[in-house]
Design a protein around this motif. Structure first.
Motif, mmCIF file in Angstrom:
data_model
loop_
_atom_site.group_PDB
_atom_site.id
_atom_site.type_symbol
_atom_site.label_atom_id
_atom_site.label_comp_id
_atom_site.label_asym_id
_atom_site.label_seq_id
_atom_site.Cartn_x
_atom_site.Cartn_y
_atom_site.Cartn_z
ATOM 1 N N PRO A 171 0.814 -1.242 -0.041
ATOM 2 C CA PRO A 171 0.032 -0.026 -0.233
ATOM 3 C C PRO A 171 0.950 1.081 -0.057
ATOM 4 O O PRO A 171 2.059 1.382 0.400
ATOM 5 N N PRO A 172 0.366 2.400 -0.503
ATOM 6 C CA PRO A 172 1.140 3.658 -0.553
ATOM 7 C C PRO A 172 1.453 4.014 1.032
ATOM 8 O O PRO A 172 0.900 3.836 1.622
ATOM 9 N N LEU A 173 2.511 4.607 0.802
ATOM 10 C CA LEU A 173 2.964 5.172 2.329
ATOM 11 C C LEU A 173 2.156 6.380 2.488
ATOM 12 O O LEU A 173 1.830 7.254 1.592
#
Length: 182
Positions: A171-173
Motif C-alpha cells: 500500500p502507498p505510504l
C-alpha cells in the motif's frame, strides 16, 4: 480372418466377364453368377479359388500356376438389376465344396462393390451377414462387428503448475506530516 470372409465359399454375381488384373471386368460382356472360394490369406479377388487368374509371387508362392477353378455347382441362375437395386438368384445344394445345411441354418456373408470394375473393396457400409433358416426361409440380417475403436490419443504431458500471480504492490505510504505553521 476378416470377419469370416477369408476361406469362405461365395456365390458372386459379376456384371461383366473376362476379368484381367489391368482392365478389371469387361462390362460389355454378359455377367455371370459363379462359386468362388476367398483365399485364406489374401482377400483380393485375383487370389480367389475360381478366379482363374495367373498367379504372382505374392500369392503364396504358387509359381505362376493359374489359381484353380472350381466346379459350377449353381443352376437356375439369374441376375436382376434396375437403377434402384440388383439381386441374384440360383439353386444349389452345395456352394463350391461347401454343403448347404438344409436342415439348419447358415451364416451367409454378402458384399457389394459399387466403385469400379476391378472386383475390389466393398467398404464397411456395403457388407453384412444374413442368418438363413433354410427350411422356413426365415432370415435375420446382422451387421458385421463394428470396427475397433481408434486408440485414444496419448495423454498430453502434465501441464506445469499454474504460476503464482505476482504479489500485490505494498500500500502507498502515508504522506509525510505537514510542517508546523510559522
Amino acid at each position: 480372418g476378416k470377419n469370416g470372409m477369408q476361406g469362405a465359399w461365395v456365390a458372386m454375381a459379376l456384371p461383366g466377364d473376362d476379368y484381367t488384373l489391368t482392365g478389371g471386368l469387361n462390362l460389355s460382356l454378359p455377367g455371370s453368377i459363379l462359386p468362388y472360394q476367398i483365399d485364406e490369406v489374401h482377400s483380393r479377388f485375383r487370389y480367389w479359388k475360381g478366379s482363374g487368374q495367373p498367379d504372382s509371387a505374392a500369392n503364396q508362392g504358387r509359381h505362376g500356376e493359374p489359381i484353380p477353378t472350381v466346379p459350377d455347382t449353381l443352376y437356375n441362375k439369374s441376375i436382376h438389376a434396375t437403377g434402384c437395386f440388383s439381386s441374384m438368384s440360383f439353386t444349389a445344394s452345395v456352394l463350391g465344396e461347401e454343403a448347404i445345411t438344409i436342415d439348419g441354418s447358415d451364416n451367409v456373408i454378402w458384399a457389394a462393390n459399387v466403385e469400379n470394375a476391378y472386383v475390389e473393396s466393398h467398404g464397411r457400409s456395403n457388407r453384412g451377414i444374413v442368418v438363413i433358416e433354410w427350411r422356413t426361409g426365415a432370415a435375420e440380417f446382422r451387421d458385421y462387428p463394428p470396427p475397433p475403436s481408434p486408440k485414444p490419443p496419448p495423454p498430453s504431458p502434465t501441464p506445469p503448475p499454474p504460476t503464482q500471480p505476482p504479489p500485490s504492490p505494498p500500500p502507498p505510504l502515508p504522506p509525510p506530516p505537514s510542517p508546523p505553521p510559522s
